[in-house]
Design a protein around this motif. Structure first.
Motif, PDB file in Angstrom:
ATOM      1  N   THR A 264       3.634  -0.389  -5.068  1.00  0.00           N
ATOM      2  CA  THR A 264       4.565  -1.477  -4.796  1.00  0.00           C
ATOM      3  C   THR A 264       3.900  -2.505  -3.886  1.00  0.00           C
ATOM      4  OG1 THR A 264       6.420   0.084  -4.947  1.00  0.00           O
ATOM      5  CG2 THR A 264       6.865  -2.045  -3.918  1.00  0.00           C
ATOM      6  N   VAL A 265       3.967  -3.773  -4.293  1.00  0.00           N
ATOM      7  CA  VAL A 265       3.373  -4.867  -3.507  1.00  0.00           C
ATOM      8  C   VAL A 265       4.494  -5.833  -3.118  1.00  0.00           C
ATOM      9  CG1 VAL A 265       1.630  -6.684  -3.432  1.00  0.00           C
ATOM     10  CG2 VAL A 265       1.229  -4.640  -4.825  1.00  0.00           C
TER      11      VAL A 265
ATOM     12  N   GLY B  31       6.101  -8.831   0.079  1.00  0.00           N
ATOM     13  CA  GLY B  31       5.743  -9.809   1.106  1.00  0.00           C
ATOM     14  C   GLY B  31       5.210 -11.099   0.525  1.00  0.00           C
ATOM     15  N   GLU B  32       4.216 -11.668   1.211  1.00  0.00           N
ATOM     16  CA  GLU B  32       3.708 -12.995   0.865  1.00  0.00           C
ATOM     17  C   GLU B  32       2.690 -12.945  -0.285  1.00  0.00           C
ATOM     18  OE1 GLU B  32       4.482 -16.053   1.823  1.00  0.00           O
ATOM     19  OE2 GLU B  32       6.132 -15.298   3.034  1.00  0.00           O
ATOM     20  N   VAL B  33       3.210 -12.572  -1.465  1.00  0.00           N
ATOM     21  CA  VAL B  33       2.438 -12.651  -2.699  1.00  0.00           C
ATOM     22  C   VAL B  33       3.244 -13.484  -3.688  1.00  0.00           C
ATOM     23  CG1 VAL B  33       1.144 -10.507  -2.426  1.00  0.00           C
ATOM     24  CG2 VAL B  33       3.407 -10.441  -3.486  1.00  0.00           C
ATOM     25  N   ALA B  34       2.550 -14.026  -4.693  1.00  0.00           N
ATOM     26  CA  ALA B  34       3.243 -14.908  -5.642  1.00  0.00           C
ATOM     27  C   ALA B  34       4.316 -14.172  -6.419  1.00  0.00           C
ATOM     28  CB  ALA B  34       2.228 -15.542  -6.599  1.00  0.00           C
ATOM     29  N   ARG B  35       4.035 -12.918  -6.796  1.00  0.00           N
ATOM     30  CA  ARG B  35       5.002 -12.136  -7.572  1.00  0.00           C
ATOM     31  C   ARG B  35       5.091 -10.720  -6.994  1.00  0.00           C
ATOM     32  NH1 ARG B  35       1.657 -14.269 -11.389  1.00  0.00           N
ATOM     33  NH2 ARG B  35       0.702 -12.236 -11.740  1.00  0.00           N
ATOM     34  N   PRO B  36       6.004 -10.467  -6.068  1.00  0.00           N
ATOM     35  CA  PRO B  36       6.185  -9.086  -5.607  1.00  0.00           C
ATOM     36  C   PRO B  36       6.390  -8.178  -6.818  1.00  0.00           C
ATOM     37  CG  PRO B  36       7.448 -10.599  -4.251  1.00  0.00           C
ATOM     38  CD  PRO B  36       6.926 -11.406  -5.402  1.00  0.00           C
ATOM     39  N   SER B  37       5.641  -7.076  -6.862  1.00  0.00           N
ATOM     40  CA  SER B  37       5.578  -6.294  -8.103  1.00  0.00           C
ATOM     41  C   SER B  37       5.560  -4.799  -7.832  1.00  0.00           C
ATOM     42  CB  SER B  37       4.310  -6.655  -8.892  1.00  0.00           C
ATOM     43  OG  SER B  37       4.204  -8.045  -9.119  1.00  0.00           O
ATOM     44  N   VAL B  38       5.980  -4.066  -8.874  1.00  0.00           N
ATOM     45  CA  VAL B  38       5.755  -2.624  -8.942  1.00  0.00           C
ATOM     46  C   VAL B  38       4.745  -2.422 -10.058  1.00  0.00           C
ATOM     47  CG1 VAL B  38       6.756  -0.367  -9.369  1.00  0.00           C
ATOM     48  CG2 VAL B  38       8.082  -2.084  -8.128  1.00  0.00           C
ATOM     49  N   LEU B  39       3.542  -1.966  -9.716  1.00  0.00           N
ATOM     50  CA  LEU B  39       2.423  -1.888 -10.655  1.00  0.00           C
ATOM     51  C   LEU B  39       2.218  -0.462 -11.120  1.00  0.00           C
ATOM     52  CD1 LEU B  39      -0.091  -4.068  -8.580  1.00  0.00           C
ATOM     53  CD2 LEU B  39       1.420  -4.852 -10.417  1.00  0.00           C
ATOM     54  N   ASN B  40       2.063  -0.276 -12.429  1.00  0.00           N
ATOM     55  CA  ASN B  40       1.744   1.039 -12.963  1.00  0.00           C
ATOM     56  C   ASN B  40       0.287   1.371 -12.677  1.00  0.00           C
ATOM     57  OD1 ASN B  40       4.286   1.531 -14.166  1.00  0.00           O
ATOM     58  ND2 ASN B  40       3.742   0.223 -15.870  1.00  0.00           N
ATOM     59  N   ILE B  41       0.021   2.617 -12.307  1.00  0.00           N
ATOM     60  CA  ILE B  41      -1.338   3.079 -12.093  1.00  0.00           C
ATOM     61  C   ILE B  41      -1.513   4.361 -12.887  1.00  0.00           C
ATOM     62  CG2 ILE B  41      -0.588   4.095  -9.892  1.00  0.00           C
ATOM     63  CD1 ILE B  41      -3.494   3.823  -8.929  1.00  0.00           C
TER      64      ILE B  41
ATOM     65  N   ASN C 177      -5.297 -11.507   7.594  1.00  0.00           N
ATOM     66  CA  ASN C 177      -5.945 -10.535   8.482  1.00  0.00           C
ATOM     67  C   ASN C 177      -5.009  -9.395   8.884  1.00  0.00           C
ATOM     68  OD1 ASN C 177      -4.228 -11.926  10.143  1.00  0.00           O
ATOM     69  ND2 ASN C 177      -5.740 -12.388  11.729  1.00  0.00           N
ATOM     70  N   ASP C 178      -3.862  -9.302   8.216  1.00  0.00           N
ATOM     71  CA  ASP C 178      -2.921  -8.220   8.535  1.00  0.00           C
ATOM     72  C   ASP C 178      -2.144  -7.825   7.282  1.00  0.00           C
ATOM     73  OD1 ASP C 178      -1.400  -6.336   9.777  1.00  0.00           O
ATOM     74  OD2 ASP C 178      -0.227  -7.720  10.988  1.00  0.00           O
ATOM     75  N   ILE C 179      -2.735  -6.920   6.498  1.00  0.00           N
ATOM     76  CA  ILE C 179      -2.082  -6.368   5.309  1.00  0.00           C
ATOM     77  C   ILE C 179      -1.725  -4.920   5.624  1.00  0.00           C
ATOM     78  CG2 ILE C 179      -2.257  -5.951   2.832  1.00  0.00           C
ATOM     79  CD1 ILE C 179      -2.637  -8.863   3.519  1.00  0.00           C
ATOM     80  N   MET C 180      -0.455  -4.569   5.479  1.00  0.00           N
ATOM     81  CA  MET C 180      -0.017  -3.217   5.815  1.00  0.00           C
ATOM     82  C   MET C 180       0.048  -2.343   4.562  1.00  0.00           C
ATOM     83  SD  MET C 180       3.418  -1.957   7.857  1.00  0.00           S
ATOM     84  CE  MET C 180       4.566  -2.419   6.543  1.00  0.00           C
ATOM     85  N   ILE C 181      -0.494  -1.130   4.676  1.00  0.00           N
ATOM     86  CA  ILE C 181      -0.422  -0.150   3.597  1.00  0.00           C
ATOM     87  C   ILE C 181       0.320   1.080   4.120  1.00  0.00           C
ATOM     88  CG2 ILE C 181      -1.734   1.305   2.002  1.00  0.00           C
ATOM     89  CD1 ILE C 181      -4.051  -0.701   2.308  1.00  0.00           C
ATOM     90  N   VAL C 182       1.352   1.484   3.390  1.00  0.00           N
ATOM     91  CA  VAL C 182       2.120   2.687   3.747  1.00  0.00           C
ATOM     92  C   VAL C 182       1.815   3.754   2.699  1.00  0.00           C
ATOM     93  CG1 VAL C 182       4.398   3.655   4.173  1.00  0.00           C
ATOM     94  CG2 VAL C 182       3.942   1.257   4.756  1.00  0.00           C
TER      95      VAL C 182
ATOM     96  N   LEU D  54      -6.185   1.969  -3.242  1.00  0.00           N
ATOM     97  CA  LEU D  54      -4.788   2.358  -3.167  1.00  0.00           C
ATOM     98  C   LEU D  54      -4.538   3.595  -4.013  1.00  0.00           C
ATOM     99  CD1 LEU D  54      -3.164  -1.182  -3.531  1.00  0.00           C
ATOM    100  CD2 LEU D  54      -3.594   0.088  -1.411  1.00  0.00           C
ATOM    101  N   GLN D  55      -3.694   4.465  -3.488  1.00  0.00           N
ATOM    102  CA  GLN D  55      -3.332   5.691  -4.189  1.00  0.00           C
ATOM    103  C   GLN D  55      -1.926   5.557  -4.768  1.00  0.00           C
ATOM    104  OE1 GLN D  55      -3.896   9.055  -1.594  1.00  0.00           O
ATOM    105  NE2 GLN D  55      -5.907   8.360  -0.918  1.00  0.00           N
ATOM    106  N   PRO D  56      -1.583   6.386  -5.759  1.00  0.00           N
ATOM    107  CA  PRO D  56      -0.243   6.323  -6.335  1.00  0.00           C
ATOM    108  C   PRO D  56       0.837   6.409  -5.263  1.00  0.00           C
ATOM    109  CG  PRO D  56      -1.627   7.745  -7.647  1.00  0.00           C
ATOM    110  CD  PRO D  56      -2.425   7.398  -6.430  1.00  0.00           C
ATOM    111  N   ASN D  57       1.862   5.593  -5.438  1.00  0.00           N
ATOM    112  CA  ASN D  57       3.039   5.520  -4.562  1.00  0.00           C
ATOM    113  C   ASN D  57       2.769   4.808  -3.233  1.00  0.00           C
ATOM    114  OD1 ASN D  57       4.534   7.043  -6.495  1.00  0.00           O
ATOM    115  ND2 ASN D  57       3.626   8.902  -5.671  1.00  0.00           N
ATOM    116  N   ASP D  58       1.592   4.207  -3.064  1.00  0.00           N
ATOM    117  CA  ASP D  58       1.345   3.377  -1.882  1.00  0.00           C
ATOM    118  C   ASP D  58       2.241   2.144  -1.912  1.00  0.00           C
ATOM    119  OD1 ASP D  58      -0.573   5.032  -0.866  1.00  0.00           O
ATOM    120  OD2 ASP D  58      -2.271   3.682  -1.191  1.00  0.00           O
TER     121      ASP D  58
END
Length: 222
Positions: free
Chosen positions: A106-107, A109-119, A143-148, A175-179
């Motif tokens: 899942t991406v 925040g400040e992106v053109a198209r917030p998305s749920v991407l298949n991996i 300079n501040d991208i958060m990954i959960v 990135l790993q699945p479900n990040d």
């Protein structure tokens, strides 16, 4: 990029995973029987279309000819080998394709198209995820991208800097699945930009007002 690392992480199949499985061999009839039984089809272009196999609470999947097969705890590579070995008595030179159908990134925040991407594999580079989401916006805080990330029952949070080349040697770059990726807005930059736009608008109004007064005065003084 001397310290650039290549991904070597291989995730393990777990309960609830949806696996797309397609086989091919020197026996097209057997291939067709297996893939139809699997609810899988292959398009004319060779793309796998599948409903998939859900890994049950017992960690097993049920396959045509093979029957019950333990899937939980194996990597995709290991599972391919198990399926290939199990089908070898019926099929010659078996090629097995296994991929995840329900793992996502899942991406936000400040992106053109917030998305749920298949991996469908194990990893996706952070840059790829951002590009697939339309890239970061001009208001993004690069300079501040958060990954959960979930690891077992624990959630880990990492802040990475796209402007620092050391990111390419970090395992968080892959990135790993479900990040979940969240791109923070650069509020300071946005405030400056808003002030600049407001100043431009104010100056435009002042210039228009001065021009109007000049025109009126010119007509009065004629």
């Amino acid at each position: 990029l001397k310290n650039f690392i290549t991904p070597n992480y291989e995730s393990k199949v777990k309960k609830g995973d949806n696996l797309g499985i397609v086989v091919s061999s020197l026996n097209p009839q057997e291939d067709l029987i297996f893939n139809q039984a699997a609810g899988s089809t292959v398009s004319p272009g060779g793309t796998m279309l599948a409903n998939g196999f859900i890994v049950g609470d017992d960690g097993n999947i049920h396959l045509h000819k093979i029957g019950v097969l333990k899937a939980e705890g194996f990597t995709l590579k290991e599972l391919k080998g198990k399926i290939r070995e199990s089908l070898s008595p019926w099929m010659k030179d078996v090629v097995v394709n296994v991929k995840y159908l329900n793992r996502k990134i899942t991406v936000l925040g400040e992106v053109a198209r917030p998305s749920v991407l298949n991996i469908d594999g194990d990893l996706m580079p952070l840059i790829d995820a951002l590009v697939l989401s339309g890239d970061v916006t001009e208001n993004a805080k690069r300079n501040d991208i958060m990954i959960v990330r979930e690891e077992g029952e624990e959630k880990k949070v990492k802040h990475v800097n796209l402007q620092d080349h050391s990111i390419f040697s970090s395992h968080w770059y892959y990135l790993q699945p479900n990040d979940i990726v969240y791109v923070f807005p650069d509020t300071e930059r946005k405030m400056k930009e808003d002030k600049r736009k407001n100043l431009q608008s104010t100056m435009a109004l002042v210039v228009s007002g001065v021009s109007l007064v000049a025109i009126v005065m010119d007509r009065i003084l004629r």
